[in-house]
Design a protein around this motif. Sequence first.
Motif, PDB file in Angstrom:
ATOM      1  N   THR A 198       2.167 -25.557   3.888  1.00 52.25           N
ATOM      2  CA  THR A 198       0.737 -25.251   3.835  1.00 52.25           C
ATOM      3  C   THR A 198       0.012 -26.205   2.892  1.00 52.25           C
ATOM      4  OG1 THR A 198       1.182 -22.913   4.293  1.00 52.25           O
ATOM      5  CG2 THR A 198      -0.965 -23.454   3.349  1.00 52.25           C
ATOM      6  N   LYS A 199       0.615 -26.461   1.730  1.00 53.41           N
ATOM      7  CA  LYS A 199       0.010 -27.377   0.755  1.00 53.41           C
ATOM      8  C   LYS A 199      -0.073 -28.792   1.310  1.00 53.41           C
ATOM      9  CE  LYS A 199       0.857 -29.669  -3.646  1.00 53.41           C
ATOM     10  NZ  LYS A 199       1.837 -29.913  -4.730  1.00 53.41           N
ATOM     11  N   THR A 200       1.020 -29.257   1.912  1.00 57.10           N
ATOM     12  CA  THR A 200       1.054 -30.614   2.464  1.00 57.10           C
ATOM     13  C   THR A 200       0.046 -30.774   3.588  1.00 57.10           C
ATOM     14  OG1 THR A 200       3.410 -30.743   1.934  1.00 57.10           O
ATOM     15  CG2 THR A 200       2.554 -32.388   3.448  1.00 57.10           C
ATOM     16  N   GLU A 201      -0.068 -29.761   4.429  1.00 56.76           N
ATOM     17  CA  GLU A 201      -1.030 -29.788   5.529  1.00 56.76           C
ATOM     18  C   GLU A 201      -2.462 -29.876   4.995  1.00 56.76           C
ATOM     19  OE1 GLU A 201      -0.821 -27.701   9.847  1.00 56.76           O
ATOM     20  OE2 GLU A 201      -1.044 -26.324   8.154  1.00 56.76           O
ATOM     21  N   TYR A 202      -2.739 -29.131   3.927  1.00 49.84           N
ATOM     22  CA  TYR A 202      -4.070 -29.170   3.310  1.00 49.84           C
ATOM     23  C   TYR A 202      -4.366 -30.562   2.749  1.00 49.84           C
ATOM     24  CZ  TYR A 202      -7.530 -28.766  -0.413  1.00 49.84           C
ATOM     25  OH  TYR A 202      -8.606 -28.991  -1.238  1.00 49.84           O
ATOM     26  N   LEU A 203      -3.390 -31.144   2.037  1.00 58.29           N
ATOM     27  CA  LEU A 203      -3.586 -32.474   1.455  1.00 58.29           C
ATOM     28  C   LEU A 203      -3.717 -33.532   2.541  1.00 58.29           C
ATOM     29  CD1 LEU A 203      -1.088 -32.356  -1.558  1.00 58.29           C
ATOM     30  CD2 LEU A 203      -3.577 -32.170  -1.630  1.00 58.29           C
ATOM     31  N   ARG A 204      -2.967 -33.390   3.634  1.00 62.32           N
ATOM     32  CA  ARG A 204      -3.076 -34.320   4.752  1.00 62.32           C
ATOM     33  C   ARG A 204      -4.478 -34.279   5.353  1.00 62.32           C
ATOM     34  NH1 ARG A 204      -1.071 -33.355   9.997  1.00 62.32           N
ATOM     35  NH2 ARG A 204      -2.188 -31.395   9.770  1.00 62.32           N
ATOM     36  N   ALA A 225      18.638 -27.478  -1.571  1.00 61.11           N
ATOM     37  CA  ALA A 225      18.457 -26.864  -0.249  1.00 61.11           C
ATOM     38  C   ALA A 225      17.976 -25.421  -0.384  1.00 61.11           C
ATOM     39  CB  ALA A 225      19.759 -26.915   0.541  1.00 61.11           C
ATOM     40  N   LYS A 226      18.537 -24.703  -1.355  1.00 60.26           N
ATOM     41  CA  LYS A 226      18.132 -23.305  -1.582  1.00 60.26           C
ATOM     42  C   LYS A 226      16.670 -23.235  -2.011  1.00 60.26           C
ATOM     43  CE  LYS A 226      19.547 -19.177  -4.193  1.00 60.26           C
ATOM     44  NZ  LYS A 226      18.285 -18.892  -4.876  1.00 60.26           N
ATOM     45  N   ILE A 227      16.274 -24.116  -2.946  1.00 61.81           N
ATOM     46  CA  ILE A 227      14.901 -24.105  -3.455  1.00 61.81           C
ATOM     47  C   ILE A 227      13.909 -24.494  -2.366  1.00 61.81           C
ATOM     48  CG2 ILE A 227      13.306 -25.234  -5.067  1.00 61.81           C
ATOM     49  CD1 ILE A 227      15.685 -25.496  -7.003  1.00 61.81           C
ATOM     50  N   VAL A 228      14.230 -25.564  -1.629  1.00 64.06           N
ATOM     51  CA  VAL A 228      13.284 -26.053  -0.619  1.00 64.06           C
ATOM     52  C   VAL A 228      13.133 -25.041   0.516  1.00 64.06           C
ATOM     53  CG1 VAL A 228      14.816 -27.338   0.953  1.00 64.06           C
ATOM     54  CG2 VAL A 228      12.524 -28.180   0.494  1.00 64.06           C
ATOM     55  N   GLN A 229      14.189 -24.292   0.807  1.00 65.63           N
ATOM     56  CA  GLN A 229      14.092 -23.267   1.851  1.00 65.63           C
ATOM     57  C   GLN A 229      13.205 -22.116   1.390  1.00 65.63           C
ATOM     58  OE1 GLN A 229      15.180 -23.519   4.934  1.00 65.63           O
ATOM     59  NE2 GLN A 229      14.325 -21.513   5.468  1.00 65.63           N
ATOM     60  N   GLU A 230      13.321 -21.738   0.127  1.00 62.54           N
ATOM     61  CA  GLU A 230      12.493 -20.657  -0.412  1.00 62.54           C
ATOM     62  C   GLU A 230      11.014 -21.045  -0.435  1.00 62.54           C
ATOM     63  OE1 GLU A 230      14.270 -20.103  -4.217  1.00 62.54           O
ATOM     64  OE2 GLU A 230      15.856 -18.762  -3.476  1.00 62.54           O
ATOM     65  N   ASP A 231      10.743 -22.346  -0.671  1.00 56.70           N
ATOM     66  CA  ASP A 231       9.355 -22.829  -0.797  1.00 56.70           C
ATOM     67  C   ASP A 231       8.838 -23.483   0.478  1.00 56.70           C
ATOM     68  OD1 ASP A 231       9.507 -21.996  -3.406  1.00 56.70           O
ATOM     69  OD2 ASP A 231       9.927 -23.978  -4.231  1.00 56.70           O
ATOM     70  N   LEU A 232       9.574 -23.331   1.579  1.00 56.23           N
ATOM     71  CA  LEU A 232       9.268 -24.065   2.809  1.00 56.23           C
ATOM     72  C   LEU A 232       7.833 -23.834   3.291  1.00 56.23           C
ATOM     73  CD1 LEU A 232      10.516 -25.926   5.005  1.00 56.23           C
ATOM     74  CD2 LEU A 232      11.045 -23.859   6.291  1.00 56.23           C
ATOM     75  N   GLN A 233       7.428 -22.604   3.458  1.00 57.45           N
ATOM     76  CA  GLN A 233       6.096 -22.310   3.990  1.00 57.45           C
ATOM     77  C   GLN A 233       5.006 -22.707   3.006  1.00 57.45           C
ATOM     78  OE1 GLN A 233       5.394 -21.322   7.201  1.00 57.45           O
ATOM     79  NE2 GLN A 233       3.348 -21.916   6.497  1.00 57.45           N
ATOM     80  N   LEU A 234       5.246 -22.469   1.717  1.00 61.50           N
ATOM     81  CA  LEU A 234       4.271 -22.836   0.688  1.00 61.50           C
ATOM     82  C   LEU A 234       4.042 -24.341   0.679  1.00 61.50           C
ATOM     83  CD1 LEU A 234       2.544 -21.986  -1.790  1.00 61.50           C
ATOM     84  CD2 LEU A 234       4.588 -22.388  -3.185  1.00 61.50           C
ATOM     85  N   ASN A 235       5.132 -25.116   0.701  1.00 62.14           N
ATOM     86  CA  ASN A 235       5.013 -26.581   0.683  1.00 62.14           C
ATOM     87  C   ASN A 235       4.376 -27.106   1.959  1.00 62.14           C
ATOM     88  OD1 ASN A 235       6.133 -26.838  -1.864  1.00 62.14           O
ATOM     89  ND2 ASN A 235       8.222 -27.136  -1.101  1.00 62.14           N
ATOM     90  N   SER A 261       3.216 -41.191   2.846  1.00 62.07           N
ATOM     91  CA  SER A 261       3.936 -39.927   2.769  1.00 62.07           C
ATOM     92  C   SER A 261       3.344 -39.030   1.683  1.00 62.07           C
ATOM     93  CB  SER A 261       5.421 -40.162   2.479  1.00 62.07           C
ATOM     94  OG  SER A 261       6.023 -40.900   3.523  1.00 62.07           O
ATOM     95  N   ILE A 262       3.289 -37.741   1.971  1.00 63.70           N
ATOM     96  CA  ILE A 262       2.807 -36.732   1.029  1.00 63.70           C
ATOM     97  C   ILE A 262       3.961 -35.782   0.730  1.00 63.70           C
ATOM     98  CG2 ILE A 262       1.166 -34.833   0.669  1.00 63.70           C
ATOM     99  CD1 ILE A 262      -0.670 -36.244   2.708  1.00 63.70           C
ATOM    100  N   GLY A 263       4.199 -35.527  -0.546  1.00 63.63           N
ATOM    101  CA  GLY A 263       5.316 -34.678  -0.923  1.00 63.63           C
ATOM    102  C   GLY A 263       4.876 -33.389  -1.593  1.00 63.63           C
ATOM    103  N   ALA A 264       5.863 -32.569  -1.942  1.00 62.24           N
ATOM    104  CA  ALA A 264       5.591 -31.278  -2.573  1.00 62.24           C
ATOM    105  C   ALA A 264       4.959 -31.443  -3.950  1.00 62.24           C
ATOM    106  CB  ALA A 264       6.882 -30.476  -2.685  1.00 62.24           C
ATOM    107  N   LEU A 265       5.163 -32.596  -4.570  1.00 58.32           N
ATOM    108  CA  LEU A 265       4.631 -32.835  -5.913  1.00 58.32           C
ATOM    109  C   LEU A 265       3.302 -33.584  -5.897  1.00 58.32           C
ATOM    110  CD1 LEU A 265       7.965 -33.867  -7.694  1.00 58.32           C
ATOM    111  CD2 LEU A 265       6.989 -31.581  -7.427  1.00 58.32           C
ATOM    112  N   THR A 266       2.832 -33.982  -4.724  1.00 56.41           N
ATOM    113  CA  THR A 266       1.562 -34.701  -4.611  1.00 56.41           C
ATOM    114  C   THR A 266       0.404 -33.776  -4.992  1.00 56.41           C
ATOM    115  OG1 THR A 266       2.478 -36.010  -2.799  1.00 56.41           O
ATOM    116  CG2 THR A 266       0.095 -36.072  -3.079  1.00 56.41           C
ATOM    117  N   THR A 267      -0.583 -34.336  -5.711  1.00 60.83           N
ATOM    118  CA  THR A 267      -1.734 -33.535  -6.143  1.00 60.83           C
ATOM    119  C   THR A 267      -3.000 -33.952  -5.398  1.00 60.83           C
ATOM    120  OG1 THR A 267      -2.375 -35.057  -7.917  1.00 60.83           O
ATOM    121  CG2 THR A 267      -0.742 -33.359  -8.444  1.00 60.83           C
TER     122      THR A 267
END
Length: 226
Positions: free
Chosen positions: A100-106, A88-98, A191-197
């Motif tokens: 933005t990345k997911t939106e781009y991949l979508r 939860a701590k990590i995902v909150q810190e990376d929330l905006q970054l993830n 589904s697209i995740g934080a680890l999707t390339t």
Amino acid sequence: GNLCKKHNIHFHCDAVQAVGKITVNLKELPIDSLSMSAHKIYGPKGVGCLYLREGVNIPPLILGGSQEFGMRSGTENVAGIVGFGIAAKIVQEDLQLNFTKTEYLRDLFLTNLHAEIEDCLINGDIHANVPSTINIQFSGIRGESLASMLNELGICVSIASACSSTSSKLSHVLKAIGKTDDEIRSSIRISIGALTTEDEINQLVRHLKHSVVRLRSFSPKYQIPV
């Protein structure tokens, strides 16, 4: 939430697909209780969290002990709880970054999809959803057949929500937004995740095109007259 509060109705929110993907501020949202799951934010499987607003009382799930503030008897999964907290701590810190990345991949996926495959339609409003989940219908095929072909290629998609994937019933959500039975049966969820390339997105479109074309070759609508 405000309507429930006005009529003194308990409002529970199943937020497993929202927490870690969009901002969820319980100081602002009129929610009495909220549930979330660790594995949805890359934490350990088998542990979840129930938020209860101060002053809200519900009966215990299991009687007999005082664990978890008297709400559930039995030994806590300490390792799972700690793992959930760190995730939860990590995902909150990376929330905006993830996000933005997911939106781009979508957007990349949808641009390439529409360029390569005809007669495919997004179910729902693309501007009013989380970018990590897309539900698409492919005219002239059955969703389960497409999912099976993609699975053979190592690509996992779904034809229903994860909590009802074994149900033969058609999606009540797609029905509620006006989709016909045939449209629902021709739909899959991606589904697209934080680890999707980006490379994985391109592979998905390529395999989708091949699978859809192959399946449509059996459909009278898409067969070329001799």
